[in-house]
Every structure is written in structure tokens, then in C-alpha cells.
Write a protein that holds these residues in place. Sequence first.
Motif, PDB file in Angstrom:
ATOM      1  N   ALA A  60      16.089  15.094 -24.289  1.00 47.14           N
ATOM      2  CA  ALA A  60      14.649  15.249 -24.118  1.00 47.14           C
ATOM      3  C   ALA A  60      14.351  16.627 -23.558  1.00 47.14           C
ATOM      4  O   ALA A  60      15.012  17.089 -22.618  1.00 47.14           O
ATOM      5  CB  ALA A  60      14.102  14.165 -23.190  1.00 47.14           C
ATOM      6  N   SER A  61      13.334  17.272 -24.123  1.00 44.87           N
ATOM      7  CA  SER A  61      12.935  18.596 -23.658  1.00 44.87           C
ATOM      8  C   SER A  61      12.108  18.462 -22.388  1.00 44.87           C
ATOM      9  O   SER A  61      11.612  17.376 -22.062  1.00 44.87           O
ATOM     10  CB  SER A  61      12.114  19.305 -24.730  1.00 44.87           C
ATOM     11  N   PRO A  62      11.920  19.572 -21.635  1.00 49.25           N
ATOM     12  CA  PRO A  62      11.068  19.506 -20.447  1.00 49.25           C
ATOM     13  C   PRO A  62       9.641  19.063 -20.751  1.00 49.25           C
ATOM     14  O   PRO A  62       8.959  18.528 -19.879  1.00 49.25           O
ATOM     15  CB  PRO A  62      11.100  20.948 -19.920  1.00 49.25           C
ATOM     16  N   SER A  63       9.185  19.269 -21.984  1.00 44.03           N
ATOM     17  CA  SER A  63       7.822  18.864 -22.344  1.00 44.03           C
ATOM     18  C   SER A  63       7.762  17.463 -22.940  1.00 44.03           C
ATOM     19  O   SER A  63       6.691  17.005 -23.343  1.00 44.03           O
ATOM     20  CB  SER A  63       7.224  19.871 -23.336  1.00 44.03           C
ATOM     21  N   GLY A  64       8.923  16.769 -23.019  1.00 40.97           N
ATOM     22  CA  GLY A  64       8.912  15.362 -23.412  1.00 40.97           C
ATOM     23  C   GLY A  64       9.354  15.064 -24.821  1.00 40.97           C
ATOM     24  O   GLY A  64       9.531  13.888 -25.178  1.00 40.97           O
ATOM     25  N   GLU A  65       9.555  16.082 -25.670  1.00 42.38           N
ATOM     26  CA  GLU A  65      10.037  15.809 -27.025  1.00 42.38           C
ATOM     27  C   GLU A  65      11.463  15.286 -26.950  1.00 42.38           C
ATOM     28  O   GLU A  65      12.254  15.748 -26.140  1.00 42.38           O
ATOM     29  CB  GLU A  65       9.985  17.079 -27.880  1.00 42.38           C
ATOM     30  N   ARG A  66      11.782  14.359 -27.835  1.00 43.91           N
ATOM     31  CA  ARG A  66      13.084  13.702 -27.745  1.00 43.91           C
ATOM     32  C   ARG A  66      13.802  13.704 -29.096  1.00 43.91           C
ATOM     33  O   ARG A  66      13.181  13.534 -30.136  1.00 43.91           O
ATOM     34  CB  ARG A  66      12.916  12.265 -27.255  1.00 43.91           C
ATOM     35  N   ARG A  67      15.104  13.915 -29.046  1.00 43.74           N
ATOM     36  CA  ARG A  67      15.944  13.876 -30.240  1.00 43.74           C
ATOM     37  C   ARG A  67      16.854  12.653 -30.150  1.00 43.74           C
ATOM     38  O   ARG A  67      17.300  12.268 -29.067  1.00 43.74           O
ATOM     39  CB  ARG A  67      16.779  15.152 -30.337  1.00 43.74           C
ATOM     40  N   THR A  68      17.135  12.058 -31.291  1.00 40.47           N
ATOM     41  CA  THR A  68      18.000  10.878 -31.350  1.00 40.47           C
ATOM     42  C   THR A  68      19.252  11.209 -32.155  1.00 40.47           C
ATOM     43  O   THR A  68      19.163  11.799 -33.233  1.00 40.47           O
ATOM     44  CB  THR A  68      17.269   9.694 -31.999  1.00 40.47           C
ATOM     45  N   LEU A  69      20.405  10.836 -31.619  1.00 40.27           N
ATOM     46  CA  LEU A  69      21.660  10.970 -32.350  1.00 40.27           C
ATOM     47  C   LEU A  69      22.032   9.606 -32.914  1.00 40.27           C
ATOM     48  O   LEU A  69      22.060   8.608 -32.196  1.00 40.27           O
ATOM     49  CB  LEU A  69      22.769  11.486 -31.431  1.00 40.27           C
ATOM     50  N   VAL A  70      22.329   9.571 -34.213  1.00 39.26           N
ATOM     51  CA  VAL A  70      22.609   8.306 -34.893  1.00 39.26           C
ATOM     52  C   VAL A  70      24.101   7.992 -34.892  1.00 39.26           C
ATOM     53  O   VAL A  70      24.507   6.837 -34.705  1.00 39.26           O
ATOM     54  CB  VAL A  70      22.080   8.361 -36.343  1.00 39.26           C
ATOM     55  N   HIS A  71      24.925   9.015 -35.086  1.00 38.33           N
ATOM     56  CA  HIS A  71      26.359   8.793 -35.280  1.00 38.33           C
ATOM     57  C   HIS A  71      27.211   9.311 -34.121  1.00 38.33           C
ATOM     58  O   HIS A  71      28.261   8.746 -33.824  1.00 38.33           O
ATOM     59  CB  HIS A  71      26.813   9.463 -36.579  1.00 38.33           C
ATOM     60  N   ALA A  72      26.809  10.391 -33.497  1.00 37.42           N
ATOM     61  CA  ALA A  72      27.602  10.980 -32.419  1.00 37.42           C
ATOM     62  C   ALA A  72      27.430  10.175 -31.133  1.00 37.42           C
ATOM     63  O   ALA A  72      26.422   9.484 -30.936  1.00 37.42           O
ATOM     64  CB  ALA A  72      27.170  12.428 -32.191  1.00 37.42           C
ATOM     65  N   ARG A  73      28.385  10.301 -30.258  1.00 36.94           N
ATOM     66  CA  ARG A  73      28.296   9.671 -28.936  1.00 36.94           C
ATOM     67  C   ARG A  73      27.584  10.631 -27.995  1.00 36.94           C
ATOM     68  O   ARG A  73      28.079  11.723 -27.718  1.00 36.94           O
ATOM     69  CB  ARG A  73      29.691   9.366 -28.410  1.00 36.94           C
ATOM     70  N   ALA A  74      26.424  10.247 -27.513  1.00 36.71           N
ATOM     71  CA  ALA A  74      25.629  11.094 -26.629  1.00 36.71           C
ATOM     72  C   ALA A  74      26.011  10.820 -25.176  1.00 36.71           C
ATOM     73  O   ALA A  74      25.949   9.681 -24.710  1.00 36.71           O
ATOM     74  CB  ALA A  74      24.143  10.833 -26.846  1.00 36.71           C
ATOM     75  N   LEU A  75      26.406  11.861 -24.474  1.00 39.86           N
ATOM     76  CA  LEU A  75      26.851  11.737 -23.089  1.00 39.86           C
ATOM     77  C   LEU A  75      25.745  12.015 -22.087  1.00 39.86           C
ATOM     78  O   LEU A  75      25.913  11.735 -20.897  1.00 39.86           O
ATOM     79  CB  LEU A  75      28.016  12.699 -22.821  1.00 39.86           C
TER      80      LEU A  75
END
Length: 377
Positions: free
Chosen positions: A230-245
Amino acid sequence: MPMTPTHLLMTTDSVGGVWTYALELARELVESGMRVSLAVLGPSPQPDQVDAAQAVPGLELINTSLPLDWMADGPDIVRHSAVALGALARRLKVDLIHLNSPALAAGAGFPVPVVGVCHSCLATWWAATHGGAMPEDFQWRTEALARGYAACDALVAPSAAFAAATAAVYRLPAPVVVHNGRRPVHGAAPIRRDRTVFTGGRLWDDGKNVAALDAAAGLGVPLVAAGPLASPSGERRTLVHARALGRLDAASVAGWLARSPVFASMALYEPFGLTVLEAAQAGCALVLSDIPTFRELWDGAALFVDPADSPALAATLCRLLDNPAEAESRGDAARRRAEHYGLEPFVGGMRAIYRTVLSTHTAEPALSRPARNETAA
């Protein structure tokens, strides 16, 4: 005025690599006897960042609560931040200012010389990630940065490729190039490397292009990704296949680098890339996007892939994972190249610029010296 600064005011932020850059440089300057006040703009530092700064004896950490220029809602807010920073410089009685947010040079009324470092900008970021006409709210930010660049006594860039891009966009002489430097952060020595590809950074940033790596993970690459989604302004990215730490502290990142044989970055925009340097120092084989900055810094020490070709990326990553000897050999090559980007040339280059700016400023006759930073009044 001394030819070497005795008290430096340096700006930073806690959002990305600028924090690492500033803390590394500040630590070395303080240890050499200089007094450094590190002023944080934007979001407050995380507890581990505060601990890292407080571990440097003599370093003064100031959380200004002033907005970053690229997060401000309008030019008036940027001007307000510049004025507040100028007042802080006068209160601290510094003899040199190092701005990692050069837009604040204009209108600040700084009483001493200013060195600005061009870490990134919205105009060059947009050109690399989207192309075409910039959004309207990027226009005023770019104009504010142009005024800030013009108000600095010296401009520095971390790579020749980014210096050239900056000069072209802003129609100014190319900034002086001083490659970033980083002391190795050692994680626990692993018994063996895992069959894992590691990546890290501001995962929410389109310029990091983590979507390409996520697509490769969907083709069978065991990928772990560290960094905020998530960016400081609130936009968010989703990872479908990778393991997000998620966001990790420096020691945890070092631990992953120690046990991951391969590091990958498919960035579309990267003025330098401190995480790549950390991976190289850890002996990871590097698989990088074929962009000018990465070619400049890592040609001959990394494998380059078209960031739009996910099948080729997946094949390259899997080949290295399936051939530990090749991965180790390429990791050794990356480690050797990383020695070019150590602390000594980095800090020495910045100190030389400080001396030049101070000596030039002192040599100017007082009556002929222009008023400081009037360009954005």
C-alpha cells in the motif's frame, strides 16, 4: 565559512530507499566528526528506523511532520514546507544543506549553500512507466521541482543514466554523478540456499513493475516479495502468485538475501536501486530488467530480461534455481561488482561536492552574490 561543513542539515523520508541512502551517508559523516541534523519529511519513521538512527551517536533526528513534495496537495503546501525548512536551517545555524527533496530549495530562504540530490521525479517516472502527457497534478509538481533544481548550488544524481534523463527533462546541465554506496548488512549465515527468488522494494509503485514478477511466479517460479503493498496515499497492489512478506526491517531483508540464490527486479524505472546493491553484496545472482540504469551499473554482472516477457523471465529464473553452480558463479560476479559501490567512493564523492560548493560560495564577493532562493517566491 569553513571549506568543509561542520554542521549539515539533510532531509530524508521514511518511505523508500532515500532513508537508507541518507542514514548511510549521515552515519559516515558523523563518524568523521561532522554534526548532522537529519530532518524527516512525510510519514513518520517506523520504530526500527528510529532505532537505527538513534544507534548513530551524535546524529540528530528531527521528525518535521512536513509533507513530501510529491505527496503535497498543491504548490502552496510545498512553499510552506520550504519556508519551514529554511527557518529550521536558520535556527540550527547550519553551514550547508543537503536536500534529498530538491523541490524545497526554491522559496526556502536558506542562508547557506544547498546541494540537491536527484533521487527520482514524477516526470521521468511517468515517461518510463506510462509515457505520453502527464496528469495535470503532475505538471505543477514538475514545475516546482524545476524551480528547486534551479535554486540549488549543485545537483547530484546516483547514476549517469538518470543524470542524463534529468538533464533532458529539465533542460539543465547534467547533475554530477556520485554512485550510491551501502555497507553490507549481513544476515545469519545459511546452511544452504533455498530454492527461492527474492525481490523487494516499494511494491505498490508502478515503476517497480512487480506485476511482471508476479506473472513469472504464476509460471512456476517460487518468488517471495518484501515491501509495502500500500502506498502512503492508500493505493494498494495485490500479488496473486508470489508470497508477499510485507515491509521488513533491514536485518530481515538481509536474512532473506542470505538464503535466496537469486534476486530479481523487473523495474521500469530505477535511478539506482539500493536493494539490488544489497542483493549483490549478499552474493545473489541478479536477474534485472533491461533498462539503461541497470545496464550502466551491472552489465557483465547480471542477466538482463525484457520486463514485458514473463515467459522468458520465468525460464531464466528457473534455470538459475535448477543450476546452483551457475547461480553461485553469477552471485560471485555480482558481489565483485558491488565492491565498486562501497561507502568510500560514495561518501568521498559527496564530501568533495560539499567542499566545492562551500569554497565557491565563500569566494563570491558579498555584493555580487545573488539573494538566496528567490526563484519561487
